[in-house]
Design a protein around this motif. Structure first.
Motif, PDB file in Angstrom:
ATOM      1  N   ALA A  58       7.451   6.432  -3.937  1.00 16.94           N
ATOM      2  CA  ALA A  58       7.785   7.763  -4.428  1.00 16.94           C
ATOM      3  C   ALA A  58       8.864   8.409  -3.571  1.00 16.94           C
ATOM      4  N   ALA A  86       7.454  14.611  -7.725  1.00 17.31           N
ATOM      5  CA  ALA A  86       7.640  14.115  -9.086  1.00 17.31           C
ATOM      6  C   ALA A  86       8.912  14.723  -9.681  1.00 17.31           C
TER       7      ALA A  86
ATOM      8  N   ARG B 100       6.549   8.345 -10.755  1.00 20.55           N
ATOM      9  CA  ARG B 100       6.575   9.773 -11.063  1.00 20.55           C
ATOM     10  C   ARG B 100       5.368  10.162 -11.910  1.00 20.55           C
ATOM     11  N   ARG B 104       2.473  12.775 -10.951  1.00 22.92           N
ATOM     12  CA  ARG B 104       2.113  13.909 -11.795  1.00 22.92           C
ATOM     13  C   ARG B 104       0.626  13.874 -12.130  1.00 22.92           C
TER      14      ARG B 104
END
Lengths: 158, 158
Positions: A58, A86, B100, B104
Motif C-alpha cells: 500500500a 486508499a 486500495r 478501504r
DNA sequence: GTTGCGGTTCAAGTCGACTTGAGGTCAGGC
DNA sequence: GCCTGACCTCAAGTCGACTTGAACCGCAAC
C-alpha cells in the motif's frame, strides 16, 4: 501453537531470513524465544508478515507500519490513515493509468517520431507536470536475481 | 532557438539545477556549449526532460531511459518496449487497485480487529502472495515541484 | 569428540537518484 | 580594477530496505 524456526518462516512467508532478522531488529516482528541460539517464532508471525506485506504494497514505509502495531504487538490500525492511504493509492492509480495510456498510444502511434505526434506531446506535458516518481512497476519480476551474487539464505522465492 | 541557462531550464522544467547537471553527467541531456563557465542549453532540452519525466513516471530507470535515446540524441523508442511497459503498468495498477480496495475495506470493516475479518484476511493473503514492493505511492505529496508554478528551491539554492 | 551446517551478531556495503559541501571561476556592475 | 554572486567541479553524503561479510556458536551426526 506451532513453533517455527527462521528457515521455516522464511519458506512460508517468502521473506529471506535476513529480512526477518532485520524486521525483528526494527521491532516489526518478534520471536517467542530461542532454542539454543536460534530464534523460535510462533506461527502467528506469518500473519504479521502478511500484514506488513500489505502495508508495503500500500506504500507504507516500515516505520509507518511499525507505528500501526501497538507496543503490545496487536495491530492498532487507524482507519482514517487507511482511508487516506486508499485515496493516495487512487491518485497513484489514476496517474499510472494515464501514463499507461500514453505508453500504449506511443506504441501504436504512426508518427515517424513520437515528438511529432500531438497526442504524445500532450501526454508528455502531463507527465512532466505530475510525474515525479510514482511508478514502482518493477520488483515484480526481478528480486531474486540481484547483481553481484546469488542469495545464500533466501528461500526458494515465491 | 532560444538558449537557456541552467537556472531557466530548472525553472521551466521543474528539475533542480543539480539534477540537470546530474542528467548531463549521465548523458541524458546535453548542453549546447558554455558561456564562460556556464552551461547553455537549447530550449529543446525541455522536451527531452519531459520525455525523461514520462519515462520515470512509467517506471523506467534513468539507465533504461538513456538507452532510448540514440547516440545522436534523437529518441529512438522501441514500441515493443513501450507496450511491454504498459502491460507492466497494467499489472501494477491491478495490484494497487486490489490493495486500495483492501485498505478501504479495512477502514470500513466493523470487526474489532481486522484480523478477525475474513475479507481482510483474504486480502492479506493476496498481498502476501504478490506483494513484493510495487508501491511508490508517496513522492506524490512530498517533494512539491509544480510545473505550472515555479520552483520551490533548487536553482538558486545551489 | 570432532566436524560441519545452519543459525547468530554487528558492521558495513548496495542500489538508484539525487543532494550537499567545499573550494574554485568568471561575467558584469560599480 | 575589484567585488559579488551565480555557476562550476568533484567527492561524498543521504534515504530506505535490505544484503553481505566476517567471525562465532551449538546441536546432530559420524
Amino acid at each position: 501453537m506451532a513453533e517455527l524456526d527462521i528457515t521455516e518462516v522464511a519458506l512460508r512467508s517468502g521473506a529471506p531470513a535476513s529480512t526477518l532478522r532485520y524486521y525483528e531488529d526494527k521491532g516489526l516482528i518478534a520471536s517467542t524465544g530461542r532454542r539454543g541460539l536460534k530464534r523460535v517464532f510462533d506461527a502467528s508471525v506469518l500473519e504479521r508478515l502478511a500484514l506488513i506485506a500489505l502495508g508495503r504494497a500500500a506504500g507504507f514505509s516500515l516505520d509507518e507500519i511499525a507505528l500501526m502495531f501497538a507496543p503490545d504487538g496487536r495491530p492498532r490500525i487507524d482507519r482514517g490513515v487507511l482511508a487516506a492511504k486508499a485515496d493516495e493509492l487512487d491518485a497513484t492509480i489514476a496517474k499510472l493509468t494515464a501514463v499507461r495510456d500514453g505508453l500504449r498510444h506511443a506504441a501504436a502511434c504512426p508518427a515517424p517520431s513520437h515528438l511529432e505526434c500531438p497526442t504524445f506531446r500532450r501526454i508528455l506535458s502531463a507527465a512532466a507536470s505530475g510525474a515525479e516518481r510514482k511508478a514502482p512497476a518493477k520488483e515484480l519480476t526481478r528480486r531474486v536475481n540481484r547483481p553481484g551474487g546469488h542469495k545464500p539464505e533466501s528461500p526458494g522465492a515465491d
